[in-house]
Design an enzyme around this catalytic site. Structure first.
Site, short mmCIF file in Angstrom:
data_model
loop_
_atom_site.label_atom_id
_atom_site.label_comp_id
_atom_site.label_asym_id
_atom_site.label_seq_id
_atom_site.Cartn_x
_atom_site.Cartn_y
_atom_site.Cartn_z
N ASP A 1 0.82 -1.23 0.00
CA ASP A 1 0.00 0.00 0.00
C ASP A 1 0.85 1.27 0.00
O ASP A 1 0.44 2.30 0.53
CB ASP A 1 -0.94 0.06 1.23
CG ASP A 1 -1.78 -1.19 1.34
OD1 ASP A 1 -2.33 -1.61 0.32
OD2 ASP A 1 -1.86 -1.75 2.45
N HIS B 1 -4.24 -1.83 -5.98
CA HIS B 1 -3.49 -0.68 -6.48
C HIS B 1 -4.46 0.41 -6.93
O HIS B 1 -5.22 0.23 -7.86
CB HIS B 1 -2.59 -1.09 -7.66
CG HIS B 1 -1.52 -2.05 -7.25
ND1 HIS B 1 -0.70 -2.68 -8.14
CD2 HIS B 1 -1.14 -2.47 -6.03
CE1 HIS B 1 0.14 -3.45 -7.49
NE2 HIS B 1 -0.12 -3.35 -6.21
P1 GDP Z 1 -0.47 0.35 -3.72
O1 GDP Z 1 -1.16 -0.94 -3.45
O2 GDP Z 1 0.98 0.32 -3.32
O3 GDP Z 1 -0.67 0.85 -5.11
O4 GDP Z 1 -1.11 1.44 -2.75
P2 GDP Z 1 -2.66 1.71 -2.51
O5 GDP Z 1 -3.28 2.08 -3.78
O6 GDP Z 1 -3.30 0.66 -1.69
O7 GDP Z 1 -2.56 2.94 -1.54
C1 GDP Z 1 -2.19 4.14 -1.93
C2 GDP Z 1 -3.34 5.10 -1.66
O8 GDP Z 1 -2.81 6.38 -1.51
C3 GDP Z 1 -4.33 5.24 -2.79
O9 GDP Z 1 -5.60 5.57 -2.28
C4 GDP Z 1 -3.77 6.37 -3.63
O10 GDP Z 1 -4.74 7.05 -4.41
C5 GDP Z 1 -3.27 7.25 -2.54
N1 GDP Z 1 -2.08 8.02 -2.90
C6 GDP Z 1 -1.02 7.62 -3.62
N2 GDP Z 1 -0.08 8.60 -3.65
C7 GDP Z 1 -0.60 9.62 -2.88
C8 GDP Z 1 -0.08 10.89 -2.48
O11 GDP Z 1 1.04 11.28 -2.79
N3 GDP Z 1 -0.88 11.64 -1.67
C9 GDP Z 1 -2.12 11.25 -1.26
N4 GDP Z 1 -2.82 12.05 -0.48
N5 GDP Z 1 -2.62 10.05 -1.63
C10 GDP Z 1 -1.86 9.25 -2.41
#
Ligand code: GDP
Length: 429
Positions: free
Chosen positions: A13, A41
């Site tokens: 995440d 993701h």
């Molecule tokens: P992944 O599984 O590694 O892709 O991560 P997730 O998607 O589960 O979690 C990342 C969350 O953080 C998602 O809801 C993204 O939209 C959000 N996100 C990613 N980068 C940023 C950021 O720089 N700032 C904010 N506020 N949210 C972010």
């Protein structure tokens, strides 16, 4: 063109989805090489907001080829549901832009049951599984008790194979767990309803990738979860059941011997952890609630509240070493904007001794975090696009983390949208 892997450095995440979505522009092929539909993701782009579970994050870019390698847990039912949801929202998905390895093993309907039954049996000792059948799937794969997707082209052979597996699995379901058995009729329906639709996407992905590489195309490898969940090098047994490291990409994609030139490790500006297991820098109470809310830390797949904590530089340094990361993307820096003082876990204290080495899993239970506080910046940074334009305190935070982890932080993400990014050394957008 160079190849690249985007991997998680922590517990998952970290925001890998948004980084892959950003970088797919430069690559012709995006490959998922491990894990299953338990991923979540999150990608936000012109089509809207999506939580991708098994599909590679390159599917939103026209002309990008997306590959599911032999290392993934191929769940026909959930994959078809995901494809239907995404195509219903205007994204084109055809056998031209989605390729699935004929050597990927199929996650069978009973794997989800087995996951649930075992978590229930464990009760308060449960692992915190997403109950998508991933652990039972991988254990069956290594017992040679599942089906290769390519068997779908051999109707008689696959039915004989399923019949054998069915007899064996029903013993466990009924005699160990007292659950209902599966019947061949149920499996026939599953074959008909979900598996038939997979056939047009199947191919030898290793050959495809070699061919693309020969033609000068660049390949982006997309991992699920993070270093600390790697089956061999993570916080066993609170790991996932596959290898989340970049080193596994050649095997899990079928392109054996591929050279991966860059490994981008994704690190969150604070820590989160889903499920059970040791989490040294965990925060509790009101502080935790504030951070959880600020970062909207609720699982993309399950909606579960994530455990949150200070950035853990001991675990992060270990994760970077295991991934052999060449550069870092630091995500969600904007989330920390509300804090007066930002906690950073710099060392662990184990039996009164300070260490910067991540210990053997069992020892983690004894580790206490050593927390330092850096000044917060207390203003909105989500519109900043150049590192120099960040408040001095935010620059200091990034530089401090970079020095401690010993790997260059090239990308700084300050919002979930594609364009909310600072690229150091290329201060353009
Ligand atoms: P992944 O599984 O590694 O892709 O991560 P997730 O998607 O589960 O979690 C990342 C969350 O953080 C998602 O809801 C993204 O939209 C959000 N996100 C990613 N980068 C940023 C950021 O720089 N700032 C904010 N506020 N949210 C972010």
């Amino acid at each position: 063109m160079k190849n690249c892997a985007i991997v998680g450095i922590n517990w998952g995440d970290e925001g890998k989805g948004r980084m892959v979505d950003l970088l797919t522009e430069r690559y012709d092929v995006v490959v998922r090489y491990q894990g299953g539909g338990n991923a979540g993701h999150t990608v936000i782009n012109e089509y809207g907001k999506f939580a991708l579970h098994l599909l590679p994050s390159g599917i939103f870019r026209k002309g990008t080829i997306n590959v599911l390698g032999n290392g993934v847990a191929l769940d026909p039912e959930n994959l078809m549901k995901e494809i239907d949801e995404i195509t219903a929202r205007g994204v084109e998905l055809t056998p031209d832009n989605l390729k699935i390895s004929d050597r990927a093993s199929l996650l069978l309907p009973w794997h989800r049951d087995m996951d649930e039954l075992e978590e229930n049996r464990l009760a308060e000792k449960k692992y915190g599984s997403t109950k998508q059948g991933i652990a039972p799937f991988y254990s069956d794969k290594y017992q040679k008790k599942t089906i290769l997707a390519g068997e779908l082209f051999y109707p008689e052979a696959i039915r004989a194979h399923i019949k054998d597996l069915l007899e064996w699995k029903n013993l466990t379901l009924t005699k160990v767990y007292g659950a209902e058995p599966y019947t061949m009729k149920m499996l026939e329906e599953w074959l008909e309803k979900y598996c038939e639709r997979i056939k047009p996407f199947l191919c030898d992905t290793g050959n495809l990738l070699k061919k693309e590489q020969k033609e000068g195309k660049g390949i982006l490898f997309e991992a699920q979860l993070g270093s600390l969940r790697d089956l061999d090098f993570g916080i066993y047994p609170y790991t996932t059941s596959s290898n989340t490291l970049a080193a596994y990409a050649p095997i899990g994609s079928g392109f054996l011997g591929v050279q991966i030139d860059e490994v981008i490790g994704v690190v969150k500006a604070y820590s989160t952890c889903v499920g059970e297991g040791p989490f040294v820098s965990e925060m509790f109470g009101e502080d935790a609630e504030l951070l959880r809310k600020a970062g909207a830390e609720y699982g993309a797949k399950t909606g579960r509240a994530r455990r949150v904590g200070a950035i853990d530089l001991v675990a992060t340094t270990y994760g970077i070493e295991d991934q052999a990361a060449t550069e870092i993307a630091l995500t969600k820096l904007d989330v920390l904007s509300y804090m007066d003082k930002i906690p950073v876990c710099t060392y662990y204290s184990i039996k009164g001794e300070k260490t910067d080495r991540f210990p053997f899993p069992v020892v983690l239970d004894e580790a206490e975090p050593v927390i330092e506080y850096l000044d917060g910046w207390k203003c909105d940074i989500s519109k900043v696009r150049k590192f120099e334009d960040l408040p001095m305190e935010a620059q200091k935070y990034v530089n401090y983390v970079e020095k401690m982890i010993g790997c260059p932080i090239k990308y700084i993400s300050i919002g979930p949208e594609r364009e909310s990014i600072i690229i150091r050394g290329a201060e353009t957008k």
